[in-house]
Write a protein that holds these residues in place. Structure first.
Motif, short mmCIF file in Angstrom:
data_model
loop_
_atom_site.label_atom_id
_atom_site.label_comp_id
_atom_site.label_asym_id
_atom_site.label_seq_id
_atom_site.Cartn_x
_atom_site.Cartn_y
_atom_site.Cartn_z
N ALA A 212 0.81 -1.27 0.18
CA ALA A 212 0.15 -0.07 -0.01
C ALA A 212 0.90 1.31 0.17
O ALA A 212 0.30 2.26 -0.52
N GLY B 140 3.65 1.57 -1.38
CA GLY B 140 4.37 1.61 -2.58
C GLY B 140 6.24 1.32 -2.37
O GLY B 140 6.75 1.29 -3.48
N ARG C 282 -7.83 -5.48 -8.96
CA ARG C 282 -8.30 -4.60 -7.87
C ARG C 282 -7.62 -3.11 -7.33
O ARG C 282 -8.00 -2.23 -7.16
N TYR C 283 -6.27 -3.79 -6.93
CA TYR C 283 -5.61 -2.74 -6.25
C TYR C 283 -4.23 -2.53 -6.72
O TYR C 283 -3.28 -1.68 -6.47
N LYS D 102 -3.03 -1.18 -9.63
CA LYS D 102 -2.67 0.10 -10.14
C LYS D 102 -2.21 1.00 -8.99
O LYS D 102 -1.26 1.82 -9.00
N ARG D 103 -3.17 0.94 -7.57
CA ARG D 103 -2.82 1.68 -6.70
C ARG D 103 -1.41 1.20 -6.16
O ARG D 103 -0.41 1.86 -5.34
N TRP D 104 -0.95 -0.03 -6.07
CA TRP D 104 0.11 -0.67 -5.54
C TRP D 104 1.31 -0.81 -6.36
O TRP D 104 2.43 -0.77 -6.10
N GLY D 105 1.02 -0.21 -7.70
CA GLY D 105 2.10 -0.11 -8.81
C GLY D 105 2.41 -1.55 -9.07
O GLY D 105 3.59 -1.73 -9.73
N SER E 5 1.66 -4.38 -12.03
CA SER E 5 1.13 -4.26 -13.46
C SER E 5 0.40 -5.47 -13.75
O SER E 5 -0.72 -5.68 -14.28
#
Length: 444
Positions: A87, A89, A325-326, A328-331, A333
């Motif tokens: 979360a 990054g 689901r996550y 993009k938010r977590w980086g 791909s």
């Protein structure tokens, strides 16, 4: 459970391999035997068979609470740290650093693995430090901090090297079969289990403990153990019996059979020889021998292999869902991204936590079988098998500070063996040589 970068490898080496050494199932049919008829133990029976004096009881309760807290806290913190690293990054930045280091995938994979392994190790270090402190404080360990740190460093390097290879294999399989990697990766994972059981006593165990031929210092004990081995119909030559100098690190007792084929051997801890009688050692050893004689390894492989396959499949489904689901938010791909490893570790960590009572329930059942075998194996070798087995459990419980009355939920979730109190009570009561009864595993 301490979550590290190579949760897959650790699941194999810290969950499956010890179970292979210590327990599994044997097909005994459906007929009720004395063991099955008497397996239930009342609280009064257990209390009479295993008890502690007030001062030691207080210490046992306190230490048991510490271990339970560390167990559940370690599991929770292992899962939470992966969530936080994703979360915030941090995992993506580790991936970027590894990719920027070289275009070579081997360099990238091992660099990323090292960064994530180092980070999770440092995050888990406070709990590890306190666990060792508590073991020393309560007399379970005599290992100094320098020696402990050296063992931790060895473990780190082993996990990094072999786990790194396993991770490279995992991502190669993912690239080749994006939708079926969970199955194709499961096959070499199970082969690693077999290889680990074979090489552990020869290459891994000597890195952490000192071994010497048992006949060198205890020829009389070799003769006694050979009697137990012969009664079990197993072939283990005296030169395959070893003394392990456990007293340099711990105060607890053990004797076991490890490896298979050319690597099979008997190991007796020096603590056991110093603190237990030859009769008690015979029972402890007979219990461990039972796991081999009863063909527990193949059954355990089948059981845990199936469980691992299910967990890999659920891991595959979980990774795809979490990335969708996550991601993009977590980086993250895709599942082919190095950072997807942390997502897989997260899913496997959750699955491993909830499968713990399943594995432990399976283990407890087979540990009871081994108790029965061990008691029957020493019949005719010791004067009183019932008293010997009960006294062995009393000794083991006292030295290991085992709470005579564990919490039922804790026992259900975390105990890989039945409680010492119930085992001692069963041992004191089990006598299949009385008229009208018969042993479960021996003709007489």
């Amino acid at each position: 459970m301490r979550i590290r970068i190579f949760a897959v490898l650790l699941f194999l080496l810290t969950a499956i391999v010890p179970l292979l050494k210590a327990q599994a199932s044997a097909a005994q049919g459906t007929q009720q035997t004395p063991a099955a008829q008497e397996q239930k133990t009342t609280t009064n029976d257990a209390g009479a068979a295993y008890s502690l004096p007030p001062e030691k009881l207080a210490k046992a309760i306190a230490y048991s609470r510490i271990r339970v807290i560390l167990d559940f806290l370690g599991s929770g913190w292992g899962i939470l740290q992966l969530v936080l690293l994703l979360a915030l990054g941090a995992v993506a930045r580790m991936r970027d650093a590894a990719v920027g280091l070289s275009a070579n995938r081997w360099v990238q994979g091992f660099a990323f693995a090292l960064l994530l392994l180092l980070t999770t190790t440092l995050l888990g270090l406070p709990l590890d430090l306190y666990a060792h402190h508590a073991a020393v404080e309560y007399g379970q360990s005599v290992q100094g901090w320098a020696s402990w740190a050296l063992d931790e460093a060895k473990s780190f390097l082993l996990v990094f090297v072999f786990g790194g290879l396993l991770v490279m294999l995992l991502f190669w399989v993912i690239r080749k079969s994006p939708n079926r990697w969970w199955f194709w990766f499961w096959i070499p994972a199970m082969l690693i289990v077999l290889l680990s059981v074979f090489i552990a006593p020869v290459l891994i165990d000597p890195l952490f403990n000192k071994f010497e031929p048992l006949a060198k210092s205890n020829p009389a004990l070799v003769d006694r153990l050979e009697q137990v081995v012969t009664r079990g119909g197993v072939q283990i030559a005296p030169e395959r019996m070893y003394l392990m100098k456990a007293s340099e690190k711990v105060t607890t007792l053990n004797a076991y059979v490890t490896g298979y084929g050319a690597s099979k051997r008997v190991v007796v801890w020096d603590n056991t020889i110093a603190k237990a009688t030859p009769d008690e050692i015979s029972f402890i050893f007979g219990h461990e021998l039972g796991h081999y004689v009863l063909n527990h390894i193949p059954a355990t492989l089948a059981f845990l292999g199936l469980l691992l396959l299910v967990e890999f499949y659920l891991g595959y489904r979980g990774v795809r869902w979490l990335i969708a689901r996550y991601g993009k938010r977590w980086g993250v791909s895709s599942q082919n991204d190095w950072s997807a490893l942390a997502v897989l570790l997260l899913v496997l960590a959750v699955l491993s936590f909830f499968s713990e009572p399943i594995i432990n329930g399976y283990s407890r059942m087979h540990e009871h079988e081994a108790d029965v075998y061990g008691q029957e194996a020493i019949h005719g070798i010791v004067a009183d098998p019932q008293a010997t087995a009960q006294q062995a459990f009393q000794l083991l419980g006292e030295i290991s500070l085992v709470d005579p009355n564990p919490n039922p939920f804790v026992e259900f979730w975390t105990f890989s063996h039945p409680s010492v109190a119930s085992r001692a009570a069963f041992a004191a009561r089990y006598n299949p040589w009385t008229p009208g009864q018969r042993p479960k595993f021996f003709n007489k």
